[in-house]
Enzyme design. Structure first.
Site, PDB file in Angstrom:
ATOM      1  CG  ASN A 169       7.252   0.285   1.793  1.00  0.00           C
ATOM      2  OD1 ASN A 169       8.361  -0.120   1.472  1.00  0.00           O
ATOM      3  ND2 ASN A 169       6.208   0.463   0.996  1.00  0.00           N
ATOM      4  CG  ASP A 282      -0.479  -1.191 -15.951  1.00  0.00           C
ATOM      5  OD1 ASP A 282       1.018  -1.094 -15.618  1.00  0.00           O
ATOM      6  OD2 ASP A 282      -1.086  -0.610 -14.756  1.00  0.00           O
TER       7      ASP A 282
END
Length: 484
Positions: A169, A282
């Site tokens: 991954n 963010d």
């Protein structure tokens, strides 16, 4: 042919008039981030900073900041093709009979091209640094907002493998630089990399990690994409680009990385070395508070002799990540439809930072079907983190918020058609959830209601123009405004 490297993609962007070069000296401390945000908010070009203060590396930003660039990057204008390739693979059955098997050979050959290819060396091996020579501070890592705790890698592809199956991954996680050899890995608890980390932690072991900075566009996209559980991300990248990725072995950890990458940071994450990470501005538009996360320790660097540092910035939508999210939305529609065939279309508005709101239209066939679809999608991978679902009929355009709002206000009754589910998983970065990673879900059934669903009035007929009048006005339209 798919792009083999970030450099090839840069050349294509320049030829398409989608790239600007900045020769003026710029600082990675706040200045580059502000330039990039202004370009992103104004639909500006990709930008290559050629003179970065304190670094010999060039910095590439806004590389995927509009749909045109993503069409170039992934070599398609129909991103649902990517999802269809995956669904076709899941439906394939080996035919009976020699003739039918021979007919399948071209398809099988095509599929074999998707798998990764292993090579001994590649451009990423041009410079190899280990021990004290390797330093995280050799890269022009950005500081994005004045209130940030420091500099962090925004577009690193963090490679891990499942401790039991060894399925690989790679995902994009925030990585805060601490010093030459240490960084903090912001592994959100729901992400697959974090799951691999937890499995190794339970065994009392460190987890080996490689962080790829700069790869071919399809591999970068694959890092962000929520691929089906159990699928190797390198295979997904090969499916996306219709050609397998060339891989090389890391030098200090047992992991594979793209041979044509710009930079690879090798190391491990230690569950016994926990530090406070953040705060950082963010993609919600808020600063996320400081929280404890594990530490990455650098053991080596592989890189090109003249690498390009790929980066992005986050902040209040709509920025670069919105366009990548739109491609994910389109490419995963066929997968959603495979499990929920009543779904006609699906949208995740960029202003909702993609985890905040999703809208789906369905071809309704029985009462309660809208709620069935909501429950099913909340159980599908990363969609479990989506805060709000709106389900509409197939005559509503899910990409037109005016159409969606009209459906919500004319086809939904708040008491009857709204569901709230408490104590459910939420995105770690959600600034509104009462607890980190735990909050509630809102579902709005904005489909036309049936008597079985509690609508006891006579169903009202839509007011639409008849076809005869439409044809008449179409025919006479030039006469209305030409002065006759």
């Amino acid at each position: 042919m798919p792009f083999e490297s970030l450099g090839e993609y840069i050349e294509a962007l320049e030829q398409a008039g989608q790239l600007k070069r900045v020769k003026a000296k710029v600082s990675p401390n706040l200045e580059i981030a502000e330039i990039m945000r202004r370009l992103m908010y104004s639909d500006g070009p990709a930008v290559l900073f050629e003179n970065v203060e304190g670094s010999s590396m060039q910095v590439l930003g806004n590389a995927f900041g509009n749909m045109k660039r993503l069409e170039i990057a992934l070599e398609t204008q129909d991103f649902t093709e990517i999802g269809r390739r995956i669904t076709e693979l899941t439906k394939m059955k080996m035919p009976s009979g020699m003739l039918n098997k021979l007919k399948m050979l071209p398809k099988l050959s095509e599929i074999s091209e998707y798998g990764p290819k292993y090579v001994d060396n590649g451009p990423v091996n041009e410079v190899v640094e280990t021990d004290n020579k390797a330093s995280l501070n050799s890269m022009p890592v950005l500081k994005s907002f004045a209130g940030d705790a420091g500099r962090f890698i925004t577009f690193g592809l963090t490679v891990t493998k499942h401790p039991e199956t060894e399925i690989r991954n790679f995902g994009v996680y925030r990585i805060q630089i601490i010093d030459d050899r240490h960084a903090i890995m912001h592994w959100q608890t729901h992400k697959r990399g974090a799951q691999h980390y937890k499995m190794m932690k339970e065994q009392g072991k460190k987890i080996e990690v490689a962080i790829v900075v700069g790869a071919d566009p399809a591999t970068v996209f694959s890092a962000v994409a929520p691929v089906p559980e159990g699928m190797d991300k390198y295979l997904f990248s090969g499916i996306t680009r219709k050609k397998g990725v060339k891989l090389v072995k890391c030098r200090t950890v047992d992991l594979d990385v793209p041979a044509n990458a710009e930079i690879v940071l090798e190391g491990y994450v230690d569950p016994n070395d926990i530090r406070m990470e953040g705060p950082f501005g963010d993609h919600t538009g808020y600063y996320t508070p400081a929280e404890p996360f594990p530490t990455f320790t650098l053991t080596g660097i592989m890189r090109r002799s003249r690498p390009i540092y790929l980066t992005t910035v986050v902040g209040k939508p709509i920025l670069e990540d919105a366009f990548i999210g739109k491609v994910i939305e389109r490419s995963f529609l066929p997968l959603i439809q495979m499990f929920h065939p009543e779904v006609v279309d699906f949208a995740m508005p960029a202003a909702g930072w993609f985890q905040g709101l999703a809208i789906m239209s369905i071809k309704k066939q029985y009462p309660g079907q809208a709620k069935k679809v909501m429950m099913g999608l909340w159980g599908m991978g990363q969609l479990a983190l989506t805060k709000m679902f709106i389900v509409v009929d197939s005559d509503i355009n899910v990409h037109d918020m005016n159409d969606v709002i009209w459906a919500v206000t004319t086809r939904a009754d708040p008491a009857r058609d709204t569901i709230i589910i408490n104590n459910t998983p939420t995105d770690t970065l959600d600034p509104a959830s009462p607890l980190v990673n735990l909050g509630s879900k809102l579902g709005i059934d904005a489909t036309t209601k049936w008597k079985e669903e509690g609508y006891m009035r006579e169903i009202q007929e839509l007011a639409v123009v008849d076809e005869e009048t439409k044809a008449l006005v179409d025919r006479k339209w030039p006469e209305y405004f030409n002065g006759t």
